[in-house]
Design a protein around this motif. Structure first.
Motif, PDB file in Angstrom:
ATOM      1  N   ALA A 107       5.318  12.878   9.074  1.00 47.78           N
ATOM      2  CA  ALA A 107       4.777  11.515   9.128  1.00 47.78           C
ATOM      3  C   ALA A 107       3.369  11.529   9.728  1.00 47.78           C
ATOM      4  O   ALA A 107       2.459  10.837   9.231  1.00 47.78           O
ATOM      5  N   LEU A 108       3.164  12.325  10.769  1.00 48.64           N
ATOM      6  CA  LEU A 108       1.840  12.417  11.388  1.00 48.64           C
ATOM      7  C   LEU A 108       0.835  13.076  10.449  1.00 48.64           C
ATOM      8  O   LEU A 108      -0.319  12.632  10.350  1.00 48.64           O
ATOM      9  N   THR A 117      12.823   7.774   8.384  1.00 49.60           N
ATOM     10  CA  THR A 117      13.776   8.825   8.045  1.00 49.60           C
ATOM     11  C   THR A 117      13.950   9.802   9.199  1.00 49.60           C
ATOM     12  O   THR A 117      15.041  10.377   9.380  1.00 49.60           O
ATOM     13  N   ALA A 118      12.902  10.020   9.983  1.00 51.33           N
ATOM     14  CA  ALA A 118      13.048  10.849  11.177  1.00 51.33           C
ATOM     15  C   ALA A 118      14.107  10.255  12.108  1.00 51.33           C
ATOM     16  O   ALA A 118      14.948  10.968  12.673  1.00 51.33           O
ATOM     17  N   VAL A 119      14.090   8.929  12.232  1.00 49.88           N
ATOM     18  CA  VAL A 119      15.065   8.256  13.101  1.00 49.88           C
ATOM     19  C   VAL A 119      16.465   8.334  12.505  1.00 49.88           C
ATOM     20  O   VAL A 119      17.437   8.696  13.186  1.00 49.88           O
ATOM     21  N   THR A 120      16.597   7.999  11.218  1.00 47.71           N
ATOM     22  CA  THR A 120      17.934   7.985  10.612  1.00 47.71           C
ATOM     23  C   THR A 120      18.527   9.390  10.529  1.00 47.71           C
ATOM     24  O   THR A 120      19.743   9.563  10.675  1.00 47.71           O
ATOM     25  N   GLY A 162       0.813  -1.215   0.000  1.00 44.72           N
ATOM     26  CA  GLY A 162       0.000   0.000   0.000  1.00 44.72           C
ATOM     27  C   GLY A 162       0.842   1.258   0.000  1.00 44.72           C
ATOM     28  O   GLY A 162       1.901   1.319   0.629  1.00 44.72           O
ATOM     29  N   ARG A 163       0.347   2.276  -0.709  1.00 40.60           N
ATOM     30  CA  ARG A 163       1.114   3.512  -0.863  1.00 40.60           C
ATOM     31  C   ARG A 163       1.272   4.257   0.466  1.00 40.60           C
ATOM     32  O   ARG A 163       2.374   4.659   0.848  1.00 40.60           O
ATOM     33  N   ARG A 164       0.139   4.475   1.165  1.00 36.33           N
ATOM     34  CA  ARG A 164       0.221   5.265   2.394  1.00 36.33           C
ATOM     35  C   ARG A 164       1.111   4.585   3.425  1.00 36.33           C
ATOM     36  O   ARG A 164       1.908   5.245   4.109  1.00 36.33           O
ATOM     37  N   ARG A 165       0.994   3.280   3.543  1.00 33.92           N
ATOM     38  CA  ARG A 165       1.803   2.577   4.537  1.00 33.92           C
ATOM     39  C   ARG A 165       3.288   2.748   4.269  1.00 33.92           C
ATOM     40  O   ARG A 165       4.079   2.992   5.188  1.00 33.92           O
ATOM     41  N   VAL A 166       3.685   2.613   3.027  1.00 35.45           N
ATOM     42  CA  VAL A 166       5.105   2.722   2.700  1.00 35.45           C
ATOM     43  C   VAL A 166       5.590   4.158   2.867  1.00 35.45           C
ATOM     44  O   VAL A 166       6.682   4.398   3.400  1.00 35.45           O
ATOM     45  N   ILE A 167       4.784   5.140   2.427  1.00 35.11           N
ATOM     46  CA  ILE A 167       5.189   6.542   2.570  1.00 35.11           C
ATOM     47  C   ILE A 167       5.344   6.918   4.038  1.00 35.11           C
ATOM     48  O   ILE A 167       6.372   7.470   4.455  1.00 35.11           O
ATOM     49  N   VAL A 168       4.333   6.624   4.837  1.00 33.55           N
ATOM     50  CA  VAL A 168       4.369   7.021   6.252  1.00 33.55           C
ATOM     51  C   VAL A 168       5.487   6.282   6.991  1.00 33.55           C
ATOM     52  O   VAL A 168       6.244   6.888   7.768  1.00 33.55           O
ATOM     53  N   ALA A 169       5.625   4.983   6.733  1.00 35.24           N
ATOM     54  CA  ALA A 169       6.692   4.218   7.396  1.00 35.24           C
ATOM     55  C   ALA A 169       8.063   4.735   6.973  1.00 35.24           C
ATOM     56  O   ALA A 169       8.985   4.840   7.807  1.00 35.24           O
ATOM     57  N   GLY A 170       8.212   5.061   5.687  1.00 32.22           N
ATOM     58  CA  GLY A 170       9.494   5.563   5.215  1.00 32.22           C
ATOM     59  C   GLY A 170       9.855   6.902   5.835  1.00 32.22           C
ATOM     60  O   GLY A 170      11.010   7.119   6.237  1.00 32.22           O
ATOM     61  N   ALA A 186      11.101  17.683  11.846  1.00 32.04           N
ATOM     62  CA  ALA A 186      10.194  17.964  10.736  1.00 32.04           C
ATOM     63  C   ALA A 186       9.669  16.671  10.116  1.00 32.04           C
ATOM     64  O   ALA A 186       8.488  16.590   9.738  1.00 32.04           O
ATOM     65  N   PHE A 187      10.501  15.660  10.022  1.00 30.94           N
ATOM     66  CA  PHE A 187      10.044  14.377   9.477  1.00 30.94           C
ATOM     67  C   PHE A 187       9.010  13.713  10.386  1.00 30.94           C
ATOM     68  O   PHE A 187       8.063  13.081   9.909  1.00 30.94           O
ATOM     69  N   VAL A 188       9.184  13.845  11.697  1.00 31.25           N
ATOM     70  CA  VAL A 188       8.182  13.318  12.627  1.00 31.25           C
ATOM     71  C   VAL A 188       6.838  13.998  12.385  1.00 31.25           C
ATOM     72  O   VAL A 188       5.786  13.342  12.289  1.00 31.25           O
TER      73      VAL A 188
END
Length: 426
Positions: free
Chosen positions: A220-221, A127-130, A115-123, A215-217
């Motif tokens: 993601a929300l 990225t916020a963590v990395t 699914g698109r949303r799942r992959v985008i949000v998870a990615g 900003a990534f966090v």
């Protein structure tokens, strides 16, 4: 130049349809999105809200691709922090680019299944963590590994966002939405460097990544709230896209274009890295000078489309080659250098959509994997740029300018030397 990063709006005013896991230009008009569930044919289509979707995807594109370019002005401060030479840290730019390219190839096909949303949000959440980990890197070696990882997680966004637009945005709003997305990718080349330079001057070089992680966090929300839910797909296998790629790399009509692709961002990233490494003054203004060009080129797309694609590509890369050659030849002051960088930027900004358009048209039914390879090679080339600059900057900006001119000139000749597509005239 992110962009255009994964896939870019073409020079023609067209609508878009999904092709597997990438967005692809087509001259056919479409009036309904592809089905993403078992809904019956007479059920009203569900489209995403255009304004909020375009805004959040555009901002995410800007922040994501800024992670590549932002490291360029941070080379000096990071080198001072770690007591090493700035040239030795150019791999921190390259590492992200390589990871970014790998992420394009990895996550696009996976979004077909999960699914698109799942992959985008998870990615973006990953990225916020990395990104936060890059800010905490204790030294160059740890930072190098973390930049690769940051690139991979960030690479989950561009191809999947393009596919999401194709599927979930109303047809009449798709061109506007994809234009805002690709403007974010392109503008990152300037905005990322400006923001990083400002934060490093005011605080510390690590501040850019701390702010970026926060900003990534937040994004993601917001993405979780704005993007429409989508169910995993079960038809076909993601492996089909991977299997289709190797034969495309050796096709006689595509190989010259792929080789030309590697020169585009290699030269663009190298010239800005070279300016940083040679201690050129007025870098803030020089970086900002490219932004008006990036914003203006899409407005000229209808006029540029009148020029045949092969000639348009060759002229664009030749223009960029002339710009970097004149940088090396004239040793201009700040104003002259700004004008020449605008010339280089204009050539690059025209070449990128022309390449995506031409490759997509020639690939036919294999358009999706063909464009994915283009995207990966574009950023693989971007990863070479800092290494070229690190090798040649010690010999002065003239040596770098002439070398990049030769590289771009080769890129300009390659499409003309390759076979012309039999039916498209490209």
């Amino acid at each position: 130049m992110g962009h255009m990063i994964a896939t870019t709006a073409t020079n023609r005013l067209v609508d878009f349809q999904p092709v597997g896991w990438l967005l692809s230009p087509t001259m056919e008009r479409t009036t309904s999105p592809p089905k993403t569930s078992a809904a019956s044919a007479d059920q009203a289509p569900s489209y995403a809200p255009t304004v909020s979707t375009a805004a959040v995807l555009g901002l995410t594109a800007l922040l994501a691709t800024s992670q590549l370019y932002a490291m360029i002005p941070l080379l000096g401060p990071a080198a001072a922090d770690w007591h090493t030479g700035a040239a030795s840290l150019t791999w921190l730019v390259s590492a992200f680019g390589l990871g970014y390219a790998a992420g394009f190839l990895l996550f696009g096909p996976l979004s077909d299944r999960f699914g698109r949303r799942r992959v985008i949000v998870a990615g973006i959440a990953a990225t916020a963590v990395t990104t936060g980990l890059v800010a905490a890197a204790p030294g160059p070696h740890a930072a190098l590994a973390l930049r690769v990882l940051q690139g991979v997680t960030t690479g989950a966004f561009p191809p999947v966002a393009m596919a999401y637009i194709a599927e979930r945005v109303a047809p009449r709003h798709r061109l506007t939405t994809v234009t805002l997305l690709t403007t974010g990718f392109l503008s990152a080349a300037v905005v990322g460097q400006l923001v990083a330079q400002g934060l490093a001057a005011a605080l510390d070089w690590r501040a850019f990544f701390v702010v970026g992680a926060a900003a990534f966090v937040l994004l993601a929300l917001v993405l979780l709230r704005v993007l429409l839910p989508d169910e995993p797909r079960t038809d076909g296998s993601p492996l089909d896209a991977y299997r289709a790629m190797p034969p495309l790399l050796v096709r006689r009509d595509l190989l010259p274009l792929y080789l030309a692709t590697t020169t585009v961002l290699a030269a663009f990233v190298a010239i800005y890295t070279g300016l940083q490494l040679t201690g050129t003054t007025g870098l803030l203004g020089l970086r900002a000078s490219a932004l008006p060009v990036i914003l203006a080129v899409p407005l000229l797309s209808s006029r540029l489309a009148r020029v045949p694609a092969r000639a348009r590509l060759a002229l664009a890369l030749a223009t960029a080659a002339a710009g970097v050659a004149l940088v090396g030849l004239l040793h201009p002051g700040t104003l002259g250098l700004a004008l020449l960088l605008m010339l280089v930027t204009a050539g690059i900004a025209v070449a990128i959509p022309t390449l995506i358009d031409t490759i997509g048209s020639r690939a036919g039914a294999a358009r999706a994997p063909a464009v994915s390879l283009y995207s990966a090679l574009l950023f693989a080339g971007a990863s070479l740029g800092p290494q070229i600059a690190g090798t040649l900057a010690a010999h002065g900006l003239a040596a770098l300018g002439f070398a990049l001119a030769a590289l771009l000139a080769a890129g300009a000749v390659l499409p003309l030397a390759g076979p012309r597509a039999a039916r498209s005239g490209r």
